[in-house]
Write an enzyme that holds these catalytic residues in place. Structure first.
Site, short mmCIF file in Angstrom:
data_model
loop_
_atom_site.label_atom_id
_atom_site.label_comp_id
_atom_site.label_asym_id
_atom_site.label_seq_id
_atom_site.Cartn_x
_atom_site.Cartn_y
_atom_site.Cartn_z
N ARG A 92 0.82 -1.21 0.00
CA ARG A 92 0.00 0.00 0.00
C ARG A 92 0.86 1.26 0.00
O ARG A 92 0.46 2.29 -0.52
CB ARG A 92 -0.92 -0.03 1.23
CG ARG A 92 -1.90 1.11 1.33
CD ARG A 92 -2.74 1.01 2.59
NE ARG A 92 -3.72 -0.06 2.52
CZ ARG A 92 -3.69 -1.16 3.26
NH1 ARG A 92 -2.71 -1.35 4.12
NH2 ARG A 92 -4.62 -2.08 3.15
N TYR A 93 2.02 1.21 0.63
CA TYR A 93 2.92 2.37 0.75
C TYR A 93 4.18 2.11 -0.06
O TYR A 93 4.60 0.96 -0.22
CB TYR A 93 3.28 2.61 2.22
CG TYR A 93 2.08 2.82 3.11
CD1 TYR A 93 1.42 4.04 3.15
CD2 TYR A 93 1.60 1.78 3.90
CE1 TYR A 93 0.31 4.23 3.97
CE2 TYR A 93 0.50 1.96 4.73
CZ TYR A 93 -0.14 3.18 4.76
OH TYR A 93 -1.23 3.36 5.57
N ARG A 96 7.37 0.15 1.79
CA ARG A 96 7.15 -0.93 2.75
C ARG A 96 5.98 -1.80 2.32
O ARG A 96 5.08 -1.34 1.61
CB ARG A 96 6.92 -0.39 4.16
CG ARG A 96 5.81 0.64 4.28
CD ARG A 96 6.06 1.51 5.50
NE ARG A 96 5.02 2.50 5.74
CZ ARG A 96 4.98 3.69 5.16
NH1 ARG A 96 5.89 4.02 4.26
NH2 ARG A 96 4.03 4.55 5.47
N CYS A 105 -3.91 -16.78 15.04
CA CYS A 105 -3.37 -15.99 16.15
C CYS A 105 -3.46 -16.80 17.43
O CYS A 105 -4.23 -17.77 17.53
CB CYS A 105 -4.15 -14.69 16.32
SG CYS A 105 -4.18 -13.61 14.88
N CYS A 109 -9.18 -11.15 18.80
CA CYS A 109 -9.80 -9.95 19.36
C CYS A 109 -11.17 -9.77 18.72
O CYS A 109 -11.34 -9.96 17.52
CB CYS A 109 -8.93 -8.73 19.09
SG CYS A 109 -7.23 -8.90 19.68
N CYS A 112 -11.31 -7.26 15.70
CA CYS A 112 -10.27 -7.43 14.67
C CYS A 112 -10.77 -7.02 13.29
O CYS A 112 -11.85 -7.43 12.86
CB CYS A 112 -9.83 -8.89 14.64
SG CYS A 112 -8.59 -9.25 13.36
N ARG A 114 -9.51 -8.02 10.56
CA ARG A 114 -9.39 -9.17 9.66
C ARG A 114 -10.21 -10.35 10.16
O ARG A 114 -9.94 -11.49 9.81
CB ARG A 114 -7.92 -9.58 9.51
CG ARG A 114 -7.06 -8.55 8.76
CD ARG A 114 -5.74 -9.15 8.29
NE ARG A 114 -4.98 -8.17 7.54
CZ ARG A 114 -3.85 -7.59 7.95
NH1 ARG A 114 -3.34 -7.93 9.13
NH2 ARG A 114 -3.23 -6.69 7.22
N ASP A 273 -11.73 0.34 13.21
CA ASP A 273 -12.03 0.07 11.80
C ASP A 273 -13.49 -0.37 11.63
O ASP A 273 -14.14 -0.82 12.58
CB ASP A 273 -11.11 -1.04 11.27
CG ASP A 273 -9.66 -0.58 11.22
OD1 ASP A 273 -9.40 0.52 10.72
OD2 ASP A 273 -8.79 -1.35 11.68
N ASP A 310 -7.33 4.17 9.49
CA ASP A 310 -7.00 3.45 8.26
C ASP A 310 -8.21 3.56 7.34
O ASP A 310 -9.26 2.98 7.61
CB ASP A 310 -6.69 1.98 8.56
CG ASP A 310 -5.44 1.50 7.87
OD1 ASP A 310 -5.18 1.97 6.75
OD2 ASP A 310 -4.73 0.65 8.44
N LYS A 317 -3.36 5.03 6.09
CA LYS A 317 -3.58 5.72 7.35
C LYS A 317 -3.55 7.24 7.16
O LYS A 317 -2.73 7.76 6.40
CB LYS A 317 -2.53 5.32 8.38
CG LYS A 317 -2.57 3.87 8.80
CD LYS A 317 -1.51 3.58 9.84
CE LYS A 317 -1.52 2.10 10.23
NZ LYS A 317 -1.05 1.25 9.11
#
Length: 352
Positions: A92-93, A96, A105, A109, A112, A114, A273, A310, A317
């Site tokens: 996206r950037y 990076r 995981c 959470c 989350c 995702r 999000d 985001d 972001k």
């Protein structure tokens, strides 16, 4: 190799541990049928010690509120898919990329972003996909930083992690790796010497700890953090602003000061999000801005993270903190100080 202690991966497990005071309801079963559940033994002990219905518990224990959705909520709320040139890579950037090697995981959470794509049974990258992801990084010389996200990258075996980092070490333009993780607070016993050896086997590594409430920083979690920074690995933190959990100056101030005492620099405070079924966690942006201004007025500058959103669709972001510049007329400005008072300022730069 240290592994996570046995925890809870079903509603039945949670009930057996005493983490579902009201029992298994039909609504909870609907939530469990759609979204993954995992609470490690370490976290279950933290929850029971703190409050089974408190700020730590609500981050991890399923709730019937997750069945409520709003029209603006999305399966892919930050637009990963639109910027994924090969499996496991999000570019996206400019300089990076995200490298998502797995989709599981230690804990899941409830907020989350995702949550539609991670969990038991979700496939991470196979050997061919991993090679293709590394080839993409190798052939794009603008990539300087590789960010391991997730699934939680520190749940990978140290052997597998060392292999990938060894491959990245052979790519001259990769200068930094970053690991976003819950492991030090969720499963601190997994921060083993083998894992630390792996993290130091490749390009310079930073570890970004995902933590939202000071009660998560138990003695065991702080010891795991000490093992990481004791190896010379810098640590930052990211937190999500969560309604009813950490949406107060008092809680965030305690969290950020506790992190700094443990040599972890607060880095990001994420606005919630637009993931499906997470509306009960979200504050307004204005509330978040008020909190950042209150923190800035009363706490060390080291305590102040970047408050960011985001953007949906993959635009990336954007900073959300209110600016100091209230108005501008040529070289004349009105500036807002940390207490909200306005002051005139004349720009002293020479005209060119």
């Amino acid at each position: 190799m240290a592994s996570a202690k046995k925890g809870a991966r079903s509603l039945g497990d949670l009930e057996d541990l005493g983490l579902l005071p009201a029992g298994i309801t039909p609504a909870l079963q609907q939530v469990a049928d759609r979204y993954a559940i995992s609470v490690t033994e370490s976290l279950s002990e933290t929850i029971l010690h703190a409050d089974p219905e408190g700020a730590v518990a609500r981050q991890y224990l399923p709730s019937a509120e997750e069945l409520s959705e709003t029209p603006q909520e999305l399966d892919d709320p930050i637009g990963d898919d639109a910027h994924s040139p090969v499996a496991g890579v999000v570019h996206r950037y400019d300089d990076r990329v995200l490298l998502n090697l797995l989709k599981t995981c230690a804990v899941y959470c409830r907020f989350c972003f995702r949550r539609e794509s991670v969990g038991p049974g979700s496939r991470g990258l196979d050997s061919a996909q991993r090679a293709a992801a590394l080839d993409y990084i190798r052939t794009h010389e603008e990539i300087w930083e590789v960010i391991f996200s997730g699934g939680d990258p520190l749940t990978l075996s140290p052997r597998r992690l060392a292999e990938v980092l060894g491959d990245l070490a052979t790519i001259p333009h990769v200068g930094l790796t970053r690991f976003h993780t819950r492991v030090p607070v969720a499963a601190p016993e997994m921060v083993s010497e083998d894992l630390l050896d792996a993290l130091t086997a490749g390009p310079t590594a930073f570890v970004v700890l995902h933590v939202n409430h000071p009660d998560e920083l138990t003695e065991a979690a702080c010891a795991a953090i000490a093992r990481i920074v004791g190896r010379g690995i810098p640590m930052l933190s990211q937190s999500v602003l969560l309604k009813g959990i950490n949406d107060s100056e008092e809680v965030l101030g305690r969290l950020f000061k506790a992190l700094l005492r443990n040599r972890v620099k607060p880095y990001y405070l994420h606005h919630g999000d637009l993931a499906r079924g997470t509306g009960h966690f979200r504050t307004s942006i204005a509330e978040g801005q008020d909190l950042i201004e209150a923190l800035r007025a009363h706490h060390s500058g080291l305590c102040i993270p970047h408050y960011v959103l985001d953007l949906p669709g993959g635009a990336g972001k954007v900073p959300l903190a209110r600016g100091a510049v209230v108005s501008q007329d040529g070289a004349r400005y009105r500036m807002r100080d940390r207490h909200g008072a306005c002051h005139p300022y004349l720009d002293g730069a020479e005209e060119r």
